[in-house]
Design a protein around this motif. Structure first.
Motif, mmCIF file in Angstrom:
data_model
loop_
_atom_site.group_PDB
_atom_site.id
_atom_site.type_symbol
_atom_site.label_atom_id
_atom_site.label_comp_id
_atom_site.label_asym_id
_atom_site.label_seq_id
_atom_site.Cartn_x
_atom_site.Cartn_y
_atom_site.Cartn_z
ATOM 1 N N ASN A 145 1.050 -1.320 0.294
ATOM 2 C CA ASN A 145 0.626 -0.266 -0.216
ATOM 3 C C ASN A 145 0.133 1.562 -0.097
ATOM 4 O OD1 ASN A 145 -2.138 -1.356 -0.152
ATOM 5 N ND2 ASN A 145 -2.219 -1.796 2.075
ATOM 6 N N ASN A 146 2.108 1.365 1.093
ATOM 7 C CA ASN A 146 2.848 2.017 0.670
ATOM 8 C C ASN A 146 3.395 2.686 -0.464
ATOM 9 O OD1 ASN A 146 3.784 1.157 4.158
ATOM 10 N ND2 ASN A 146 2.381 2.757 3.340
ATOM 11 N N PHE A 147 3.868 1.357 -1.279
ATOM 12 C CA PHE A 147 4.570 1.286 -2.274
ATOM 13 C C PHE A 147 3.661 2.144 -3.799
ATOM 14 C CE2 PHE A 147 6.002 -0.581 -6.306
ATOM 15 C CZ PHE A 147 7.562 0.192 -6.873
ATOM 16 N N ARG A 148 2.493 0.872 -3.179
ATOM 17 C CA ARG A 148 1.169 2.087 -4.262
ATOM 18 C C ARG A 148 0.835 3.630 -4.401
ATOM 19 N NH1 ARG A 148 -2.945 -0.071 -6.551
ATOM 20 N NH2 ARG A 148 -3.293 -2.265 -5.503
ATOM 21 N N ASP A 149 1.229 3.529 -3.171
ATOM 22 C CA ASP A 149 0.971 5.511 -2.531
ATOM 23 C C ASP A 149 2.149 6.057 -3.343
ATOM 24 O OD1 ASP A 149 -1.400 5.242 -1.291
ATOM 25 O OD2 ASP A 149 -0.235 4.972 0.768
ATOM 26 N N LEU A 150 2.971 5.659 -3.112
ATOM 27 C CA LEU A 150 4.243 6.427 -3.495
ATOM 28 C C LEU A 150 4.204 6.563 -5.465
ATOM 29 C CD1 LEU A 150 7.527 4.691 -2.009
ATOM 30 C CD2 LEU A 150 6.894 7.219 -1.645
ATOM 31 N N LEU A 151 4.103 5.517 -5.592
ATOM 32 C CA LEU A 151 3.605 6.071 -7.118
ATOM 33 C C LEU A 151 2.907 6.733 -7.639
ATOM 34 C CD1 LEU A 151 4.016 1.505 -8.264
ATOM 35 C CD2 LEU A 151 6.138 3.356 -8.561
ATOM 36 N N CYS A 152 1.675 6.902 -7.150
ATOM 37 C CA CYS A 152 0.604 7.346 -7.018
ATOM 38 C C CYS A 152 0.736 9.073 -6.921
ATOM 39 C CB CYS A 152 -0.503 7.180 -6.851
ATOM 40 S SG CYS A 152 -1.495 5.392 -7.054
ATOM 41 N N GLN A 153 1.792 9.229 -6.230
ATOM 42 C CA GLN A 153 2.232 10.500 -5.954
ATOM 43 C C GLN A 153 3.121 10.983 -7.014
ATOM 44 O OE1 GLN A 153 4.310 10.852 -1.832
ATOM 45 N NE2 GLN A 153 4.893 12.406 -2.155
ATOM 46 N N ALA A 154 3.892 10.228 -6.864
ATOM 47 C CA ALA A 154 4.700 10.751 -8.257
ATOM 48 C C ALA A 154 3.884 11.483 -9.507
ATOM 49 C CB ALA A 154 5.487 9.158 -8.794
ATOM 50 N N CYS A 155 3.038 10.313 -10.182
ATOM 51 C CA CYS A 155 2.215 10.163 -10.697
ATOM 52 C C CYS A 155 1.373 11.521 -11.257
ATOM 53 C CB CYS A 155 1.252 9.152 -11.355
ATOM 54 S SG CYS A 155 2.264 7.727 -11.409
ATOM 55 N N SER A 156 1.017 11.976 -10.149
ATOM 56 C CA SER A 156 -0.072 13.181 -8.899
ATOM 57 C C SER A 156 1.287 14.232 -9.539
ATOM 58 C CB SER A 156 -0.456 12.759 -7.891
ATOM 59 O OG SER A 156 -0.596 14.641 -7.716
ATOM 60 N N GLU A 157 2.208 14.284 -8.935
ATOM 61 C CA GLU A 157 3.150 15.814 -8.904
ATOM 62 C C GLU A 157 3.650 15.809 -10.365
ATOM 63 O OE1 GLU A 157 6.548 14.650 -6.164
ATOM 64 O OE2 GLU A 157 5.001 14.841 -4.705
ATOM 65 N N HIS A 158 4.091 14.679 -11.242
ATOM 66 C CA HIS A 158 4.312 14.871 -12.453
ATOM 67 C C HIS A 158 2.680 15.486 -13.242
ATOM 68 C CE1 HIS A 158 4.524 13.662 -16.687
ATOM 69 N NE2 HIS A 158 5.786 13.968 -16.717
ATOM 70 N N SER A 159 1.547 15.330 -13.198
ATOM 71 C CA SER A 159 0.455 15.211 -14.237
ATOM 72 C C SER A 159 0.091 16.768 -13.361
ATOM 73 C CB SER A 159 -0.605 14.955 -13.894
ATOM 74 O OG SER A 159 -0.874 14.991 -12.505
ATOM 75 N N SER A 160 0.681 17.201 -12.129
ATOM 76 C CA SER A 160 0.263 18.440 -11.602
ATOM 77 C C SER A 160 1.353 19.453 -12.698
ATOM 78 C CB SER A 160 0.032 19.296 -10.053
ATOM 79 O OG SER A 160 1.691 18.739 -9.663
ATOM 80 N N THR A 161 1.592 19.470 -12.884
ATOM 81 C CA THR A 161 3.503 20.836 -13.510
ATOM 82 C C THR A 161 3.198 20.495 -15.030
ATOM 83 O OG1 THR A 161 4.589 18.643 -14.572
ATOM 84 C CG2 THR A 161 5.376 19.329 -12.469
ATOM 85 N N GLY A 162 1.331 20.130 -15.127
ATOM 86 C CA GLY A 162 0.771 20.144 -16.695
ATOM 87 C C GLY A 162 1.891 19.391 -18.060
ATOM 88 N N CYS A 163 2.524 18.755 -17.176
ATOM 89 C CA CYS A 163 2.760 17.552 -18.522
ATOM 90 C C CYS A 163 1.893 16.896 -19.240
ATOM 91 C CB CYS A 163 4.302 17.385 -18.208
ATOM 92 S SG CYS A 163 5.247 15.896 -19.575
ATOM 93 N N THR A 164 1.847 16.832 -19.512
ATOM 94 C CA THR A 164 0.892 15.764 -20.551
ATOM 95 C C THR A 164 1.822 14.052 -20.947
ATOM 96 O OG1 THR A 164 1.565 16.464 -23.438
ATOM 97 C CG2 THR A 164 -0.606 16.951 -21.918
ATOM 98 N N GLY A 165 2.562 14.665 -20.738
ATOM 99 C CA GLY A 165 3.705 13.179 -21.819
ATOM 100 C C GLY A 165 3.702 12.015 -20.055
ATOM 101 N N ASN A 166 3.695 10.375 -20.248
ATOM 102 C CA ASN A 166 3.872 9.720 -19.403
ATOM 103 C C ASN A 166 4.960 9.608 -19.069
ATOM 104 O OD1 ASN A 166 1.023 9.576 -19.796
ATOM 105 N ND2 ASN A 166 1.482 8.372 -21.241
ATOM 106 N N LEU A 167 5.203 8.878 -17.176
ATOM 107 C CA LEU A 167 5.966 8.554 -16.583
ATOM 108 C C LEU A 167 6.434 7.024 -17.138
ATOM 109 C CD1 LEU A 167 5.975 9.776 -12.683
ATOM 110 C CD2 LEU A 167 7.320 10.855 -14.341
ATOM 111 N N ARG A 168 7.947 6.767 -17.505
ATOM 112 C CA ARG A 168 7.861 5.939 -17.858
ATOM 113 C C ARG A 168 9.160 5.102 -16.770
ATOM 114 N NH1 ARG A 168 12.587 4.492 -19.932
ATOM 115 N NH2 ARG A 168 12.894 6.804 -20.442
ATOM 116 N N PHE A 169 9.077 4.002 -15.804
ATOM 117 C CA PHE A 169 9.840 3.746 -14.922
ATOM 118 C C PHE A 169 10.772 2.704 -14.996
ATOM 119 C CE2 PHE A 169 6.765 5.118 -11.250
ATOM 120 C CZ PHE A 169 5.510 5.533 -11.872
#
Length: 194
Positions: A145-169
């Protein structure tokens, strides 16, 4: 030297005090309205973030299931069988792992991550060389659950920048350790997840 002295009556003092008190009450009411508006905005932003996370998780899960189904169709004896809730890739012993809510591997998106009793988060595709996600999270004290939260947080922070690209892990060796990194080819953002 013209010394002016003005004495105020008690009625004038009380009137001034009432005026000051009324002004303070108006200011307090205005501040409370502003606070309420800020709280409402924060609630709306939280809901929007939760909706984005749910959409991301649903999209990733569907995408992972489609990729796994396509990959499994080429394995003899597995023709067209997709991986659903609670299932594991055949190369992993079911008694040694927990699939914990079907969290797709962010690196390969082809299998659900597993959490071993040794506090390791691993992609089942590491066994066949198709993925290299393996994280010993003993020191971090992470669970799925913590790991899922970290992934979601990274995606949320990235999308909040306005970038329309996708994160690649990807797994990357740095500073004598192997870390899970997230990066975007479009905006060139890069961040360490674990």
């Amino acid at each position: 030297d013209h010394g002016y002295e003005h004495a105020i009556s008690m009625d004038e003092v009380y009137a001034l005090m009432r005026d000051v008190e009324e002004e303070l009450q108006r200011e307090e009411a205005r501040l409370l309205q502003e606070l309420h508006a800020m709280e409402q905005q924060q609630i709306m932003e939280q809901r929007r973030t939760e909706d984005q996370i749910a959409d991301f998780e649903q999209h990733t899960s569907i995408q992972m299931q489609q990729q796994v189904a396509a990959a499994m169709s080429g394995i003899p004896g597995m023709g067209g069988v997709g991986i659903g809730a609670g299932a594991t890739v055949p190369t992993v012993a079911a008694t040694s792992v927990s699939t914990n809510d079907n969290l797709p591997c962010p690196v390969c998106n082809a299998a659900n991550l597993i959490y071993t009793p040794a506090n390791v988060i691993i992609c089942p595709n590491t066994d066949n060389g198709r993925c290299n996600l393996r994280l010993d999270v003993t020191c971090e004290g992470l669970n799925m659950n913590n790991f899922r939260d970290l992934l979601c947080q990274a995606c949320s922070e990235h999308s909040s920048t306005g970038c329309t690209g996708n994160l690649r892990f990807q797994m990357m060796a740095q500073f004598g350790m192997t870390n899970l990194m997230a990066g975007c080819d479009q905006c060139k953002a890069s961040t360490m997840i674990v």
